[in-house]
Motif scaffolding. Structure first.
Motif, mmCIF file in Angstrom:
data_model
loop_
_atom_site.group_PDB
_atom_site.id
_atom_site.type_symbol
_atom_site.label_atom_id
_atom_site.label_comp_id
_atom_site.label_asym_id
_atom_site.label_seq_id
_atom_site.Cartn_x
_atom_site.Cartn_y
_atom_site.Cartn_z
ATOM 1 N N GLU A 62 0.847 -1.191 0.000
ATOM 2 C CA GLU A 62 0.000 0.000 0.000
ATOM 3 C C GLU A 62 0.878 1.234 0.000
ATOM 4 N N ASN A 102 0.867 5.705 -0.858
ATOM 5 C CA ASN A 102 0.057 6.890 -1.070
ATOM 6 C C ASN A 102 0.116 7.301 -2.533
ATOM 7 N N THR A 122 -6.190 1.860 -1.657
ATOM 8 C CA THR A 122 -7.510 1.605 -1.077
ATOM 9 C C THR A 122 -8.060 2.833 -0.359
ATOM 10 N N ARG A 123 -7.537 3.986 -0.700
ATOM 11 C CA ARG A 123 -8.029 5.216 -0.078
ATOM 12 C C ARG A 123 -8.655 6.131 -1.126
ATOM 13 N N ASN A 152 -11.343 7.599 -1.502
ATOM 14 C CA ASN A 152 -12.528 7.969 -0.748
ATOM 15 C C ASN A 152 -13.338 9.036 -1.465
ATOM 16 N N ASN A 167 -16.131 8.069 5.118
ATOM 17 C CA ASN A 167 -15.291 8.818 4.165
ATOM 18 C C ASN A 167 -16.052 9.253 2.915
ATOM 19 N N TRP A 182 -2.618 6.195 10.692
ATOM 20 C CA TRP A 182 -2.789 4.774 11.001
ATOM 21 C C TRP A 182 -1.671 4.307 11.918
#
Length: 584
Positions: free
Chosen positions: A68, A70, A94-95, A97, A137, A546
């Motif tokens: 993962e 950014n 997976t972000r 949002n 989100n 996180w």
């Protein structure tokens, strides 16, 4: 005696030769510096090859070793991203949002995604992306603004609560004391102000924390919920400020108002709504919408109103207490209308993401956390929760049980029909029943014409608390679904922060990573293995959202000048993963 240059040069040569011969007669000395053990250990770690070279792909064609990252790390083509290319097959974004990519006006802005995918295109790493549809989100403020109720105005009026003209001067008035201090008084008085502005009889408040109580009997058909404002006149020599206005409702005099006092915009006082010292302030307004009346209170037609200013030294006159009210008819949009509106919004969002990822993303987590934790035969819902947390919006409450099928069909249309589709669910270790619920929901989704290739889940473990038996039972239950199984976010901590981590804990972390990868390979058949993604390849630092300051990674991530885990260095956990893939 005169010496020429030639003679001097010969003499100097002879002298130097003698010196070198003399030096050669000394014993030769050898010096050595012993390497620190930490350096030896690090060199041993660095001697291992890149992670993905230890994976046997021949018997598990769907397996991806993921990391993962950014979007910014990839878009900037950072050195760490370039390093990760040699270790992993797949990037996990997976972000994605809704709230981060949809503006206040509802327009999707996909520049960050597009930039990262364009950079990664040349690197050739596979991409898994999500979570496109979830309840958290979300740009809930925008989404909720799309379904305003239709409000039809009705009759209005003003109810006179009290003007004190029928009261006897000098008589006491009912009060509620908010503290044990009962020295404050409320009595009927005459207005000391002479002339045209004289208010006749008034209520005089003296001393601390005495709150007048008024009987209210609204017109037939009118309730507290219809009341919009409280109006009053006030003239104070002292007590305009204090701790602020308090107001509450009860059914009898002397009772605690509403079981509590509702504060008006906490800290705001009579002065805040226009009262001026030693001058009559007329028609001062208090917006009743700022008070948290219960639904039951809003239905009251008759009640006791407690109202006053929280002050330790009142010296004021009150008069002409009134309530304004307004009736109106609220016509909410129908469920069918809401479904139409939000289906269009979902289509707009999925279209934007699908178009950005077309030909660049081949694997998607379309729906995230669909199931209720308590009853996994049902979907999560916001119905009955009252005011939802910020950025929370339940698509399924408007689109119904087939919301996942709707989203998957949209993605297949805008991205690629052959893309792998996953549904992600969490908290499966302690709630294995959710796996059966997920299996049933996938079956329903597929009955609506939307194929689901696999199930993804996330695991945040600690070496000190992990229940290996439960984790392996989860893996077995996932395998029994027959679907591809992807661990889309894995990290294993030491049970504390980086400063508290010891060599022994780091070794336990390595053994736990090794155990999990082997357990995955043991319990998930080769044909069903969709991969393992490391949620944080490096240790977390202060400021991370996180698991901040937790050493969860396979690499360290110290800040500049740090003496603890400085830089990006392989950890024992790296070896644990390698040995698992080697079958050791």
């Amino acid at each position: 005696m005169k010496i020429n240059k030639l003679t001097a040069g010969i003499a100097m040569s002879i002298a130097l030769s003698s010196l070198f011969v003399a030096c050669s007669e000394f014993e030769r000395r050898e010096f050595s510096i012993e390497k620190p053990q930490s350096l030896i250990d690090q060199e041993a770690l660095d001697a291992y090859k890149e992670l993905k070279t230890y994976v046997n792909y021949s018997n598990q064609p769907n397996f991806k070793l993921g990391v993962e990252l950014n979007l910014s790390e990839v878009a900037e083509n950072s050195p760490f991203y370039r390093t990760m290319q040699s270790h992993f097959d797949e990037i996990n974004f997976t972000r994605l949002n809704h709230m981060d990519f949809v503006s206040a006006t509802g327009a999707p802005v996909m520049d960050n995604i597009t930039a990262a995918l364009e950079v990664n295109k040349s690197a050739g790493m596979a991409v898994h992306a999500g979570h496109l549809v979830q309840h958290s989100n979300q740009n809930a403020a925008y989404l909720n603004s799309l379904i305003p109720d239709l409000i039809i105005p009705g009759p209005t009026g003003t109810y006179l609560v009290e003007n004190f003209e029928s009261r006897t001067v000098g008589s006491s008035f009912p009060v509620y004391y908010s503290t044990a201090d009962v020295s404050g008084t409320a009595k009927i008085s005459t207005d000391p102000v002479a002339g045209a502005s004289n208010s006749g009889k008034t209520l005089k408040l003296d001393g601390p924390r005495a709150f007048p109580q008024y009987q209210v009997n609204l017109p037939t058909g009118v309730t507290l919920g219809d009341c919009r404002k409280l109006l009053l006149d006030a003239n104070a020599a002292a007590g305009n400020q204090g701790a602020g206005i308090s107001l509450g409702i009860s059914t009898t005099f002397g009772a605690v108002p509403s079981g509590r006092f509702n504060k008006f915009n906490p800290g705001k006082s009579l002065e805040a709504i226009g009262a001026v010292t030693n001058v009559w302030g007329r028609n001062l307004e208090l917006d009743l919408s700022t008070f948290a009346f219960t639904d039951a209170e809003k239905q009251l037609n008759s009640f006791v109103l407690t109202f006053g200013n929280e002050t330790g030294g009142a010296n004021m006159h009150l008069d002409n207490i009134r309530l304004t009210w307004a009736k109106f008819t609220v016509i909410p949009k129908t469920q069918a209308e809401r479904k139409t509106i939000y289906t269009a919004e979902l289509d707009k969002w999925i279209k934007a993401v699908g178009a950005a990822g077309k030909d660049k993303i081949k694997s998607w987590s379309v729906v995230y956390q669909p199931l209720d934790d308590t009853d996994p035969t049902k979907l999560r819902t916001g119905v009955g929760m009252g005011s939802l947390p910020a950025n929370t919006f339940y698509w399924q409450d408007y689109l119904g049980r087939d919301y996942a099928a709707t989203a998957i069909k949209m993605l297949k249309q805008y991205a690629n029909p052959s893309d792998k589709i996953f549904i992600t669910e969490t908290n499966l270790v302690d709630n294995v029943a959710k796996i059966q619920g997920l299996k049933d929901y996938i079956a329903y989704t597929e009955s609506q014409g939307a194929n689901v290739d696999g199930i993804a889940t996330e695991l945040a473990l600690n070496v000190t608390t992990v229940d290996k038996t439960k984790v392996e039972a989860m893996l077995q239950a996932l395998a029994a679904t027959g679907k591809l199984i992807k661990i889309s976010a894995l990290d294993i901590g030491t049970g504390g922060n980086t400063a508290a981590a010891t060599a022994e804990l780091y070794q336990q972390q390595a053994e736990t990573y090794k155990w999990f990868v082997k357990a995955y390979n043991t319990h998930i058949p080769a044909g069903q293995r969709a991969g393992i993604t490391f949620r944080s390849p490096y240790d977390r630092i202060s400021g991370d959202s996180w698991r901040p300051n937790e050493p969860v990674g396979l690499w360290t991530r110290g800040t500049s000048g740090s003496t603890v885990n400085a830089g990006y260095q392989r950890k024992p956990a790296y070896v644990g993963v390698v040995e698992a893939f080697q079958g050791k």
